[in-house]
Design a protein around this motif. Structure first.
Motif, PDB file in Angstrom:
ATOM      1  N   SER A  32       0.875  -1.169   0.000  1.00  0.00           N
ATOM      2  CA  SER A  32       0.000   0.000   0.000  1.00  0.00           C
ATOM      3  C   SER A  32       0.910   1.216   0.000  1.00  0.00           C
ATOM      4  N   PHE A  34       1.310   5.611  -0.131  1.00  0.00           N
ATOM      5  CA  PHE A  34       0.679   6.868   0.255  1.00  0.00           C
ATOM      6  C   PHE A  34       1.600   8.031  -0.112  1.00  0.00           C
ATOM      7  N   THR A  94       3.582   0.609   3.004  1.00  0.00           N
ATOM      8  CA  THR A  94       3.325  -0.406   4.010  1.00  0.00           C
ATOM      9  C   THR A  94       2.853  -1.661   3.294  1.00  0.00           C
ATOM     10  N   VAL A  95       2.615  -2.717   4.037  1.00  0.00           N
ATOM     11  CA  VAL A  95       2.174  -3.972   3.430  1.00  0.00           C
ATOM     12  C   VAL A  95       0.657  -4.044   3.515  1.00  0.00           C
ATOM     13  N   THR A  96       0.015  -4.273   2.382  1.00  0.00           N
ATOM     14  CA  THR A  96      -1.449  -4.287   2.318  1.00  0.00           C
ATOM     15  C   THR A  96      -2.049  -5.339   3.242  1.00  0.00           C
ATOM     16  N   GLY A  97      -3.075  -4.945   3.947  1.00  0.00           N
ATOM     17  CA  GLY A  97      -3.863  -5.897   4.716  1.00  0.00           C
ATOM     18  C   GLY A  97      -3.229  -6.371   6.005  1.00  0.00           C
ATOM     19  N   THR A  98      -2.232  -5.680   6.436  1.00  0.00           N
ATOM     20  CA  THR A  98      -1.590  -6.070   7.692  1.00  0.00           C
ATOM     21  C   THR A  98      -1.501  -4.868   8.615  1.00  0.00           C
ATOM     22  N   ALA A  99      -1.032  -5.097   9.803  1.00  0.00           N
ATOM     23  CA  ALA A  99      -0.797  -4.003  10.744  1.00  0.00           C
ATOM     24  C   ALA A  99       0.631  -3.509  10.644  1.00  0.00           C
ATOM     25  N   SER A 100       1.258  -3.806   9.506  1.00  0.00           N
ATOM     26  CA  SER A 100       2.650  -3.412   9.319  1.00  0.00           C
ATOM     27  C   SER A 100       2.812  -1.903   9.400  1.00  0.00           C
ATOM     28  N   LYS A 101       3.959  -1.475   9.877  1.00  0.00           N
ATOM     29  CA  LYS A 101       4.192  -0.052  10.067  1.00  0.00           C
ATOM     30  C   LYS A 101       4.370   0.657   8.731  1.00  0.00           C
ATOM     31  N   LEU A 102       4.170   1.970   8.759  1.00  0.00           N
ATOM     32  CA  LEU A 102       4.454   2.817   7.608  1.00  0.00           C
ATOM     33  C   LEU A 102       5.950   3.071   7.557  1.00  0.00           C
ATOM     34  N   PHE A 104       8.492   5.696   5.796  1.00  0.00           N
ATOM     35  CA  PHE A 104       8.517   6.969   5.095  1.00  0.00           C
ATOM     36  C   PHE A 104       9.791   7.122   4.282  1.00  0.00           C
TER      37      PHE A 104
ATOM     38  N   TYR B  35       5.872   8.885  16.430  1.00  0.00           N
ATOM     39  CA  TYR B  35       6.959   8.933  15.462  1.00  0.00           C
ATOM     40  C   TYR B  35       8.004   9.948  15.917  1.00  0.00           C
ATOM     41  N   GLY B  42      12.499  11.591   7.052  1.00  0.00           N
ATOM     42  CA  GLY B  42      11.102  11.234   7.202  1.00  0.00           C
ATOM     43  C   GLY B  42      10.822  10.724   8.599  1.00  0.00           C
ATOM     44  N   PRO B  43       9.568  10.748   9.017  1.00  0.00           N
ATOM     45  CA  PRO B  43       9.219  10.227  10.339  1.00  0.00           C
ATOM     46  C   PRO B  43       9.571   8.750  10.481  1.00  0.00           C
ATOM     47  N   LEU B  45       8.761   5.403  12.952  1.00  0.00           N
ATOM     48  CA  LEU B  45       7.870   4.904  13.992  1.00  0.00           C
ATOM     49  C   LEU B  45       8.650   4.505  15.232  1.00  0.00           C
ATOM     50  N   GLN B  48       3.702   1.685  18.395  1.00  0.00           N
ATOM     51  CA  GLN B  48       2.320   1.604  17.935  1.00  0.00           C
ATOM     52  C   GLN B  48       1.490   0.898  18.994  1.00  0.00           C
ATOM     53  N   ASP B  56       3.883  -2.667  18.267  1.00  0.00           N
ATOM     54  CA  ASP B  56       5.245  -2.627  17.716  1.00  0.00           C
ATOM     55  C   ASP B  56       6.032  -1.558  18.457  1.00  0.00           C
ATOM     56  N   GLY B  98      -5.566  -0.682  11.699  1.00  0.00           N
ATOM     57  CA  GLY B  98      -4.122  -0.800  11.622  1.00  0.00           C
ATOM     58  C   GLY B  98      -3.580  -0.016  10.451  1.00  0.00           C
ATOM     59  N   ALA B  99      -2.276   0.002  10.315  1.00  0.00           N
ATOM     60  CA  ALA B  99      -1.569   0.897   9.389  1.00  0.00           C
ATOM     61  C   ALA B  99      -2.089   0.795   7.959  1.00  0.00           C
ATOM     62  N   ALA B 100      -2.233  -0.397   7.431  1.00  0.00           N
ATOM     63  CA  ALA B 100      -2.611  -0.541   6.032  1.00  0.00           C
ATOM     64  C   ALA B 100      -4.098  -0.349   5.818  1.00  0.00           C
ATOM     65  N   GLN B 104      -3.826   7.220   8.621  1.00  0.00           N
ATOM     66  CA  GLN B 104      -3.292   7.787   9.845  1.00  0.00           C
ATOM     67  C   GLN B 104      -3.452   9.296   9.807  1.00  0.00           C
TER      68      GLN B 104
END
Lengths: 114, 115
Positions: A32, A34, A94-102, A104, B35, B42-43, B45, B48, B56, B98-100, B104
């Protein structure tokens, strides 16, 4: 693992001319993507996001980005720059469909001149 | 709707002092993020939360940084003792998922200067 590379740290355009901010990504899974904008002394604002639907994504303020899997790119464009577009822009993955972190990118500072 | 609130907006301390930042997320957002944004980068993390649990914290320097979200709403981030390299903007963000899955939303940040 995932990462983004913003190819330009600084871009300068004249008002009324097109804007192109370049971003390449790397992701082991379906990404994903952004674009966020940060005006001085203000919080980050989401411009647009791609989450595996249409590859051409339209965002706020006339911005759009195209997801190109073959080129692993997600470049941000706008047909005509306005003075108010001057800001820092961040490409994020980030990874689609997961709670993976962003994750940047390092940011691209857009300067708009008269 | 009200956005993400952070305080203070600016803080100047000397090295080895302690400091705390506060964040109030958008009402109803279960996920909260802290962050660190160093000048020119960039920021990154730090931590979380999902409700009041940590999802995390792999990039949180746990020897000096701590964070809590006791009631699953607002959160505090503490640094003790501060180092020069902690000078940065500390951003709080929240999302309904969640993130994806969820966008945010970021607060204005707290700019920390360590002298």
């Amino acid at each position: 693992a995932q990462s983004v590379t913003q190819l330009d740290s600084h871009v300068s355009v004249s008002e009324g001319t097109p804007v192109l901010l370049r971003c390449n990504y790397s992701s082991s899974y379906s990404p994903s993507l952004f674009w966020y904008v940060q005006h001085p002394n203000k919080g980050l604002q989401l411009l647009l996001k791609y989450t595996s639907a249409a590859t051409l994504v339209k965002g706020i303020n006339g911005f759009e980005a195209e997801f190109k899997k073959s080129e692993t790119s997600f470049h941000l464009t706008k047909p005509s720059a306005h003075m108010s577009d001057a800001a820092e822009y961040f490409c994020v993955v980030t990874v689609t469909g997961t709670a993976s972190k962003l994750t940047f990118g390092t940011g691209t500072r857009l300067q708009v001149t008269l | 709707e009200a956005g993400v609130a952070q305080s203070p907006r600016y803080k100047i301390i000397e090295k080895r002092q302690s400091v705390a930042f506060w964040c109030n997320p958008i009402s109803g957002h279960a996920t909260l993020y802290w962050y660190q944004q160093i000048l020119g980068q960039g920021p990154k993390l730090l931590i979380q939360f999902q409700n009041n649990g940590v999802v995390d914290d792999s990039q949180l320097p746990k020897d000096r940084f701590s964070a809590e979200r006791l009631k699953g709403v607002d959160s505090t981030l503490k640094i003790q003792p501060a180092k020069l390299e902690d000078s940065a903007v500390y951003l709080c963000a929240s999302s309904s998922q969640g993130a994806a899955g969820g966008t945010q939303y970021f607060g204005p940040g707290t700019r920390l200067t360590v002298l």
